[in-house]
Design an enzyme around this catalytic site. Structure first.
Site, mmCIF file in Angstrom:
data_model
loop_
_atom_site.group_PDB
_atom_site.id
_atom_site.type_symbol
_atom_site.label_atom_id
_atom_site.label_comp_id
_atom_site.label_asym_id
_atom_site.label_seq_id
_atom_site.Cartn_x
_atom_site.Cartn_y
_atom_site.Cartn_z
ATOM 1 N N ASP A 241 9.965 20.196 -105.858
ATOM 2 C CA ASP A 241 10.579 21.242 -106.662
ATOM 3 C C ASP A 241 10.418 20.848 -108.134
ATOM 4 O OD1 ASP A 241 12.223 23.437 -107.378
ATOM 5 O OD2 ASP A 241 13.951 22.106 -107.484
ATOM 6 N N LYS A 242 10.641 21.795 -109.038
ATOM 7 C CA LYS A 242 10.539 21.461 -110.462
ATOM 8 C C LYS A 242 11.911 21.326 -111.107
ATOM 9 C CE LYS A 242 9.828 24.375 -113.818
ATOM 10 N NZ LYS A 242 10.859 23.958 -114.802
ATOM 11 N N THR A 243 12.685 22.407 -111.091
ATOM 12 C CA THR A 243 13.966 22.408 -111.784
ATOM 13 C C THR A 243 14.946 21.457 -111.116
ATOM 14 O OG1 THR A 243 13.601 24.713 -112.417
ATOM 15 C CG2 THR A 243 15.844 23.856 -112.608
ATOM 16 N N LYS B 173 20.872 40.961 -115.613
ATOM 17 C CA LYS B 173 19.924 39.958 -116.112
ATOM 18 C C LYS B 173 19.140 39.430 -114.918
ATOM 19 C CE LYS B 173 23.220 36.109 -115.796
ATOM 20 N NZ LYS B 173 24.003 35.098 -116.516
ATOM 21 N N ARG C 7 12.285 28.510 -119.676
ATOM 22 C CA ARG C 7 12.675 29.411 -118.593
ATOM 23 C C ARG C 7 13.231 30.693 -119.215
ATOM 24 N NH1 ARG C 7 14.196 26.991 -113.631
ATOM 25 N NH2 ARG C 7 16.050 28.301 -113.551
ATOM 26 N N ARG D 6 6.764 31.038 -108.768
ATOM 27 C CA ARG D 6 7.568 32.137 -108.239
ATOM 28 C C ARG D 6 7.732 32.027 -106.727
ATOM 29 N NH1 ARG D 6 10.541 33.768 -112.301
ATOM 30 N NH2 ARG D 6 9.538 35.109 -113.850
ATOM 31 N N LYS E 14 8.526 27.898 -99.798
ATOM 32 C CA LYS E 14 8.464 26.440 -99.939
ATOM 33 C C LYS E 14 8.415 25.767 -98.573
ATOM 34 C CE LYS E 14 10.958 26.094 -104.363
ATOM 35 N NZ LYS E 14 12.108 25.501 -105.065
ATOM 36 N N ASP F 48 16.372 19.160 -105.188
ATOM 37 C CA ASP F 48 17.758 18.863 -105.551
ATOM 38 C C ASP F 48 18.749 19.961 -105.207
ATOM 39 O OD1 ASP F 48 16.747 20.647 -107.597
ATOM 40 O OD2 ASP F 48 18.510 20.114 -108.773
ATOM 41 N N ASN G 258 18.182 25.658 -102.362
ATOM 42 C CA ASN G 258 16.939 26.378 -102.084
ATOM 43 C C ASN G 258 15.810 25.449 -101.640
ATOM 44 O OD1 ASN G 258 16.772 25.187 -104.607
ATOM 45 N ND2 ASN G 258 15.424 26.751 -105.432
#
Length: 790
Positions: free
Chosen positions: A30-32, A218, A252, A442, A448, A468, A471
């Site tokens: 994962d990235k974030t 948003k 982001r 995305r 994943k 982390d 998701n």
């Protein structure tokens, strides 16, 4: 691997995967929150087509540092000189600087009404809870995600302070543009349409003090722009341009929009929403999403936010070392493609000159089909486009593979959905395997997990997933090894993982050091188990053949029982716990050493069979040397010949010496404990003979006083033991010496460096290390190598 700042040590939650940590071929990350800190800072925004914010991001610093210029040109035409204030914001979560809208100056801007709606939306559209410090009156916020907290803090600093929340209302302190004073605004909270990974947006419906019904929304640009009304797109072109610039800076982004609702429209919506929430059917969530879809349309664009999520310390170095070790890294992220690409450059996953294969379906043909509303035609055209791009990518990789050109595969979520279909996934996997790095943008949590399953089953090699958040749980469970980052997004990932660590950089030591050690130890342990049991068991078989299969055992019953319990177990356990072929420093200095585990060179059939052969010839030497030495001649001064008991005791003594000294020859890193267990095991054999032989004959049977009266007084017993042990271990010693000197394995080359004191010789170490730098790898080491070749 202890993270002192958060007081979080590494935690192995599973004990049966240690050896697999040394065999990882592909990491899916994962990235974030995994590569980044998941500590968001509001740094820029676009409101009514105007870009605000002069902050400098980590990615921008890297770009301009590479160009040798400290000056960053801002989109609004102003210049900003990089300083330390950019790195350490005074307010956590807020690193925004623009005097045009700070300190209440926004009231003088041409579109002050839109700015007011923009920040009011940030202060209202969330699920954060304010907490007031009773001592100083300061307000802090408990939010579901760090970016949501950053938005609320930004709104507060810029004059729109969210200070109270009840189940039915939200209160703000904001600046009144007419009077210039701070006033209290009360909004009646009617509905909250929460964010999830499939909706990719969040909305609230409120009634303001004037009685107007407002839908504030948003979300990601991929779902927001398509929901704008025809008359609500005044700033769309400028906003898209600014969002692309923000993505290029590694930020982001979220789009903000609103609409006014009529009373009738809201009543119909509220009735359907209540009905959907009260449903007890299996598709309750689907019904709620369908009702929300009806109201979240015809929106009016306000602008976009940009928050920075900085890389964790040590991420580029860690990725570089993992790449040198030959481990492939895939990044699966929910961010925009531009953001993911620039983060890839910042963390050395991508480099200049690396050819990028980008797969997406944002082509003019497909966009025109989407406007017609023909979903079947869009799906058919999208599937065809993705397949053509995969085939084209495979052709590029095949054509340039001869010159070892490095490729990076970048694919977005919509294209990935088609690429994972049964008729296309194998081709997609072939293309991805041929690339040095892969970035999936995305991506949904389900995608994943599906990508992880495809890599695991398609390659047949060990995969590791690291994440982390909640998701990432599916991805962690699908992989052979799941690593949970104990970050700020809760404990779901950690609870679903096999190993928990606090920072991505600890993955370097976990795999290259502990993973390699565990793989080597367990491989050596298993091979040694084959060896010692064959060496022991085959002597019994040879004795049976020697006695015409009379069923008379060669050894006493207790000798047979205790061989694997007392006389050969502790040394191998000590090796499995303490042995190190090379030190941790050399494991990190020469990352290619890790490939011994990936290629399984230490546990191949060739190695297993060679250890089995070692056991067979050891048994043959022990049996025939002992039997021939004791046959047809006096055993002691009294002229007695050796009986079965004496032959069995002599062979057993040789077995104990041989298997334990064989362990001593195999160990690379001696500790005091290993000395104690090896020599202690041999000594315990003699103590056992004394104690067991002293027991009554009814219990000790044919071992009664054999050692005291027959074996120990006879010089031939000690001479045979010495001669047989030397003869048995000499072939292995010669083989090891020749291999080490003329055909060394990679870890043996590093052992030579340590033994010869060449660890401080940069030329020799670089020569050995060069074997780990491959043209298709990633990281800054490969970047330097590529620049040297050009």
């Amino acid at each position: 691997m202890y993270y002192e700042e958060a007081d979080k040590p590494a935690h192995a939650r599973t004990s049966n995967l240690n050896e697999e940590l040394g065999q990882v071929d592909t990491i899916l990350s994962d990235k974030t929150g995994t590569l980044t800190c998941n500590s968001m800072e509001f740094i820029k925004c676009s409101i009514a087509g105007t870009a605000y914010g002069r902050g400098v991001t980590e990615v921008e610093r890297a770009i301009y540092r590479k160009k040798g210029s400290p000056v960053v040109h801002e989109p609004n035409g102003l210049n900003h000189i990089e300083d330390s204030a950019d790195v350490n914001p005074a307010i956590k979560g807020f690193n925004f600087k623009d005097e045009r809208i700070m300190n209440g100056n926004w009231v003088n801007e041409p579109r002050a009404d839109v700015i007011q709606k923009f920040f009011r939306l940030l202060a209202i559209c969330h699920t954060a809870i304010p907490e007031v410090d009773e001592e100083n009156g300061n307000i802090s916020y408990e939010a579901e995600s760090p970016d949501e907290a950053a938005f609320v803090i930004a709104a507060r600093v810029l004059g729109f302070e969210f200070h109270n929340r009840t189940q039915t209302s939200i209160s703000l302190h904001e600046l009144d543009p007419v009077s210039g004073k701070r006033v209290n605004r009360l909004f009646k909270l009617l509905n909250v349409l929460e964010f999830d990974s499939s909706r990719k947006r969040m909305s609230v419906i409120v009634r303001d003090e004037e009685g107007k019904l407002l839908l504030l929304c948003k979300g990601a640009d991929s779902v927001m722009f398509e929901r704008l009304a025809k008359g609500g797109r005044d700033f769309e072109e400028d906003t898209r341009e600014h969002m692309n610039e923000y993505a290029d800076a590694g930020l982001r982004t979220l789009v903000l929009a609103y609409r006014e609702l009529s009373e009738n429209e809201y009543e119909v919506f509220n009735e359907k929403m209540t009905e959907a929430k009260n449903s007890v059917s299996a598709d309750r969530e689907t019904l709620i999403d369908e009702v929300a879809e009806m109201i979240e349309r015809d929106l009016i664009l306000l602008g976009a936010t940009a928050v920075e999520d900085k890389l964790q310390n040590g991420v580029p170095d860690c990725i570089d070392k993992l790449a040198q070790a030959g481990i492939k890294l895939w990044v699966l992220t929910g961010d925009k493609m531009e953001t993911a690409i620039n983060i890839g450059y910042a963390c050395s996953l991508l480099r200049q000159g690396m050819k990028q294969i980008i797969i997406n379906i944002d082509t003019p043909e497909i966009q025109s089909l989407e406007k017609t509303g023909d979903k079947d035609a869009v799906i058919k055209a999208s599937r065809k486009s993705v397949m053509e791009q995969i085939v084209s990518g495979k052709a590029q990789v095949s054509a340039l593979s001869a010159i070892s050109e490095a490729f990076a595969l970048i694919i977005d979520g919509k294209s990935l959905a088609y690429a994972l279909e049964d008729d296309m996934k194998n081709s997609f996997l072939e293309l991805a395997i041929g690339c040095a790095s892969v970035i999936c943008c995305r991506s949904s949590p389900k995608q994943k997990a599906l990508v992880t399953r495809l890599v695991k089953l398609g390659t047949g090699k060990t995969t590791l997933a690291i994440g982390d958040g909640a998701n990432d749980v599916g991805m962690l469970q699908e992989a052979d090894i799941g690593i949970g980052i104990s970050g700020v997004e809760g404990m779901q990932a950690v609870m679903s993982s096999d190993v928990a660590i606090a920072q991505f950089r600890y993955l370097e030591r976990l795999l290259l050091v502990h993973g390699h050690w565990c793989y080597r130890r367990i491989s050596s342990m298993i091979c040694y188990f084959f060896y010692k049991n064959i060496a022991f068991g085959f002597t019994i078989f040879l004795y049976e053949a020697y006695t015409s299969f009379s069923a008379q055992p060669a050894y006493n019953d207790w000798y047979l029982t205790l061989f694997n319990v007392f006389f050969s177990s502790l040394p191998v356990i000590a090796m499995g716990v303490f042995d190190q072929d090379v030190s941790a420093r050399f494991c990190l200095q020469f990352p290619l050493l890790y490939q011994e585990g990936v290629q399984n060179v230490l546990f191949s059939w060739r190695r297993i069979v060679s250890w089995m052969f070692n056991g067979f010839y050891s048994a043959i030497i022990i049996f025939f040397f002992c039997s021939r030495a004791l046959e047809q001649q006096a055993f002691n001064d009294e002229g007695k010949t050796a009986s079965k008991d004496i032959l069995g005791g002599t062979m057993y003594t040789c077995i104990v010496w041989v298997v334990n000294l064989q362990m001593a020859l195999s160990i690379s890193y001696f500790t005091l404990i290993q000395h104690i267990v090896i020599w202690g095991t041999i000594a315990f054999w003699y103590v056992f003979q004394l104690a067991y032989g002293a027991l009554p004959a009814s219990f000790s049977t044919d071992a009664y006083r054999v050692f005291v009266e027959a074996l120990a007084p006879a010089p031939s017993y000690w001479f045979i033991t010495l001669f047989v042990v030397i003869a048995t271990l000499t072939p292995y010693f010669l083989y090891s010496a020749i291999q080490m000197r003329f055909f060394p394995m990679y870890h043996e080359m590093i052992q030579w460096i340590r033994h010869e004191g060449l660890s401080d010789d940069p030329l020799y170490c670089e020569m050995v290390r060069q074997r780990s730098i491959r043209p298709t790898t990633v990281g800054f080491t490969a970047r330097r190598a590529a620049s040297r070749r050009q």
